[in-house]
Design a protein around this motif. Structure first.
Motif, PDB file in Angstrom:
ATOM      1  N   TRP A  58     -15.413  -6.421 -10.372  1.00 47.86           N
ATOM      2  CA  TRP A  58     -15.429  -6.704  -8.865  1.00 47.86           C
ATOM      3  C   TRP A  58     -15.629  -8.270  -8.805  1.00 47.86           C
ATOM      4  O   TRP A  58     -16.148  -8.498  -7.613  1.00 47.86           O
ATOM      5  N   GLN A  63     -11.449  -8.273  -2.957  1.00 44.25           N
ATOM      6  CA  GLN A  63     -11.424  -6.941  -3.342  1.00 44.25           C
ATOM      7  C   GLN A  63     -12.769  -5.958  -3.087  1.00 44.25           C
ATOM      8  O   GLN A  63     -12.880  -4.994  -2.735  1.00 44.25           O
ATOM      9  N   ALA A  66     -13.429  -5.700   0.525  1.00 42.01           N
ATOM     10  CA  ALA A  66     -12.571  -4.312   1.086  1.00 42.01           C
ATOM     11  C   ALA A  66     -13.285  -2.986   0.712  1.00 42.01           C
ATOM     12  O   ALA A  66     -13.379  -2.064   1.400  1.00 42.01           O
ATOM     13  N   ALA A  67     -13.623  -3.060  -0.567  1.00 41.64           N
ATOM     14  CA  ALA A  67     -14.349  -1.795  -1.070  1.00 41.64           C
ATOM     15  C   ALA A  67     -15.679  -1.598  -0.277  1.00 41.64           C
ATOM     16  O   ALA A  67     -16.089  -0.393  -0.042  1.00 41.64           O
ATOM     17  N   ASN A  70     -14.661  -0.215   3.045  1.00 46.40           N
ATOM     18  CA  ASN A  70     -14.266   1.289   3.144  1.00 46.40           C
ATOM     19  C   ASN A  70     -15.477   2.067   2.812  1.00 46.40           C
ATOM     20  O   ASN A  70     -15.565   3.367   3.281  1.00 46.40           O
ATOM     21  N   GLU A  94      -7.798   4.788  -0.313  1.00 51.40           N
ATOM     22  CA  GLU A  94      -8.248   3.361  -0.363  1.00 51.40           C
ATOM     23  C   GLU A  94      -8.869   2.830  -1.281  1.00 51.40           C
ATOM     24  O   GLU A  94      -8.804   1.881  -1.916  1.00 51.40           O
ATOM     25  N   LEU A  98      -8.241   0.411  -4.256  1.00 52.03           N
ATOM     26  CA  LEU A  98      -9.164  -0.972  -4.626  1.00 52.03           C
ATOM     27  C   LEU A  98      -9.577  -0.814  -5.966  1.00 52.03           C
ATOM     28  O   LEU A  98      -9.621  -1.854  -6.560  1.00 52.03           O
TER      29      LEU A  98
END
Length: 135
Positions: A58, A63, A66-67, A70, A94, A98
């Protein structure tokens, strides 16, 4: 059955001398959520094999953010006891998207090259992850 003793069961075969770790947080949480909770509650940075590997997977901050967003969306559904099927379907899709993007970036850059590259966890996953790499 074992008075006065702590019994630990491994979820996988262990070699003699393998490090055993204890999780201070829910291991189902994404990397950033676990990292933040450890920082806030326990005041340390975990350097176990899993955390080292996930930190490299990660490494793309967009990214990772965004994770995390979510995950926060999913946790909001859990806390409110309200979950529409469409919302849950979107959150799962999602998460898969991701994770796929993070793994693709990670594998296309050569995989674990930093501290995580020498871990037994990376060595055991390397073959399986190479099978998932897209041309």
């Amino acid at each position: 059955p074992f008075p006065g003793r702590l019994v630990v069961r491994a979820g996988r075969p262990l070699a003699a001398g393998s490090e055993l770790t204890v999780s201070y947080v829910d291991v189902r949480k994404p990397f950033k959520a676990r990292w933040e909770e450890l920082q806030q509650s326990w005041k340390f940075r975990c350097l176990c094999e899993r955390c080292q590997l996930e930190e490299e997977v990660w490494a793309d901050s967009a990214q990772l953010e965004a994770a995390t967003c979510n995950w926060d969306f999913f946790q909001q559904m859990v806390r409110s006891y309200r979950c529409e099927e469409a919302d849950l379907t979107r959150a799962v899709a999602e998460s898969a998207r991701l994770t796929d993007m993070a793994l693709e970036r990670f594998l296309s850059s050569g995989g674990a090259l930093g501290d995580a590259g020498g871990t037994a966890l990376w060595q055991s996953l390397r073959g399986a992850l190479q099978l998932t790499k897209r041309p």
